[in-house]
Enzyme design. Structure first.
Site, PDB file in Angstrom:
ATOM      1  N   SER A 175      43.526  36.190  37.714  1.00 54.15           N
ATOM      2  CA  SER A 175      43.541  37.601  38.082  1.00 54.15           C
ATOM      3  C   SER A 175      42.137  38.132  38.398  1.00 54.15           C
ATOM      4  CB  SER A 175      44.221  38.373  36.946  1.00 54.15           C
ATOM      5  OG  SER A 175      44.369  39.710  37.276  1.00 54.15           O
ATOM      6  N   HIS A 381      52.747  37.749  36.223  1.00 56.54           N
ATOM      7  CA  HIS A 381      51.280  37.726  36.233  1.00 56.54           C
ATOM      8  C   HIS A 381      50.681  37.146  34.955  1.00 56.54           C
ATOM      9  CE1 HIS A 381      47.619  39.123  38.190  1.00 56.54           C
ATOM     10  NE2 HIS A 381      47.193  39.590  37.043  1.00 56.54           N
TER      11      HIS A 381
END
Ligand SMILES: *[C@@H]1O[C@H](CO)[C@@H](O)[C@H](O)[C@H]1NC(C)=O
Ligand SMILES: *[C@@H]1O[C@H](CO)[C@@H](O)[C@H](O)[C@H]1NC(C)=O
Length: 412
Positions: A175, A381
């Site tokens: 990320s 995620h």
């Protein structure tokens, strides 16, 4: 109008300091039923966790060019190829170990013969010091992934290279760890040549199609949030704290009726998947996440969500932009300059790194060596670091990609 202002202010303060608003009666007594080992993991630091689970651990300190004192955590295997793991937003080195030696990535890499180095960016719980700025000053918190990319990452990469004797290392980013890497390559180009491969987990650059309902609601308020944080002097965002850790234990453990609130908050931001998150581990996870960052960091990401597909520098407003950048609008980051070999690992149900945004990134990056869509439609995620099956679904593929490239290079 005044009510709207009040409600939005409360919402923003609530997001910045949720625990203070919750004001739930928190007492240590209610958490007695949690498995003592999981509870202990919430309190141990990354090096302490490594030792607890029988792995060697080292702590290293280094200073960036702009005075931030950073800490890296290492599972040392001298002589082996170094892998540098860089955490995501609100996370720290803890994310790579918290799920334990049977699941977490750091252990797995070490078991595969690598020398494992875990970075901690400025402002996280392990990197909260500066040669001359106070943590209470506005100046200390004046950073986003831009400064992480131009200062923190180069400092940590140089440190690993100097201390291992290898000319090149593997980089794994999750990320924000990918966003900062792209910034580094674009603005400190020499560093792009220092990686064997860059393994991007849930890569984030463009954020036009982000699906997170929470982010979609908050992003349009970015300018307003900026004013409020300035007005109230809230420059630090969700530091790692005892009260958060306790809230995690009281609200999120297996017996708590409120556990569903914890999982829903996570799913609301990250993408829905009830299968890959081991909820028994929530109290331990919440001892390590959030690990702290700047409010400005969130505002920068908010601006990117609003920027209609442009991945660009911080927007200070027309006047200050002119002074800083010499243009009304902030300059875009030129992704065509990311010459490092990049392997992209992404997933269908990632609400922050949407596949449409990843496709755009694929088109702009000049040296992609692998595009890997995780073969599990609900993978989200956070699953890239927390999933029960992260090893078979992601890490095996990362290691395969690293090994393929190593065989092509002479390394030292
Ligand atoms: C922070 O850094 C300063 C300057 O290098 C040092 O003197 C101090 O001991 C450090 N503080 C902590 C808590 O590590
Ligand atoms: C979830 O975590 C607990 C505690 O570490 C562990 O005993 C259990 O096996 C894990 N469940 C799965 C499905 O991995």
């Amino acid at each position: 109008m005044r009510n709207l202002f009040l409600i939005s202010s409360l919402l923003i303060i609530g997001l910045l300091h949720p625990v203070e608003l919750l004001s739930i009666p928190i007492s240590e007594g209610t958490v007695d039923e949690i498995d003592p080992s999981i509870k202990e993991d919430a309190y141990l630091t990354t090096p302490e966790l490594l030792k607890k689970y029988g792995y060697p651990a080292e702590v290293h300190s280094m200073v960036t060019a702009d005075g931030y004192i950073l800490e890296m955590h290492r599972i040392p295997r001298p002589g082996a190829i170094p892998v540098y793991l860089q955490h995501g937003l609100m996370d720290s080195s803890g994310g790579w170990v918290i799920m334990g030696p049977h699941s977490a990535f750091a252990y797995y890499l070490y078991d595969h013969g690598y020398d494992v180095w875990m970075g901690n960016c400025r402002g996280t719980r392990y990197s909260r010091n500066h040669t001359h700025l106070s943590l209470r000053s506005k100046e200390y918190w004046d950073f986003t992934f831009h400064e992480m990319g131009t200062n923190d990452l180069p400092t940590m990469i140089d440190y690993v290279i100097e201390n291992t004797g290898f000319k090149k290392i593997h980089y794994v980013g999750h990320s924000q760890g990918t966003t900062a890497f792209f910034v580094m390559c674009i603005l400190r180009p020499g560093y792009c040549d220092k990686v064997i491969t860059m393994q991007a987990l849930a890569p984030v650059a463009h954020m036009e199609h982000t699906q997170s309902p929470l982010i979609k609601v908050i992003a349009p308020m970015t300018d307003f949030a900026e004013s409020v944080t300035k007005l109230l002097g809230i420059y630090e965002f969700l530091p790692n704290s005892h009260i958060m850790r306790l809230a995690g234990q009281v609200l999120c453990h297996d017996e708590a009726v409120t556990q569903v609130v914890c999982t829903n908050i996570i799913f609301l931001v990250m993408g829905y998947n009830s299968e890959q998150l081991n909820t028994t581990m929530l109290p331990a996870i919440l001892g390590h996440v959030p690990a702290g960052t700047s409010s400005k960091q969130f505002i920068h990401y908010g601006q990117i969500v609003n920027a209609k597909g442009r991945f660009r520098m911080y927007d200070y407003g027309i006047v200050k932009n002119l002074v800083k950048y010499g243009s009304f609008k902030p300059p875009s980051y030129d992704l065509s300059k990311v010459t490092a070999p990049v392997a992209l690992h992404f997933s269908k149900n990632d609400w922050l790194a949407d596949t449409k945004d990843v496709a755009k990134l694929q088109n702009e990056l000049p040296n992609i060596i692998k595009e890997y869509l995780v073969p599990e439609p609900k993978f989200n995620h956070l699953d890239f670091i927390l999933a029960i099956d992260s090893r078979t679904l992601v890490y095996d593929d990362v290691i395969k990609s690293m090994k393929e490239y190593e065989s092509k290079l002479s390394l030292n």
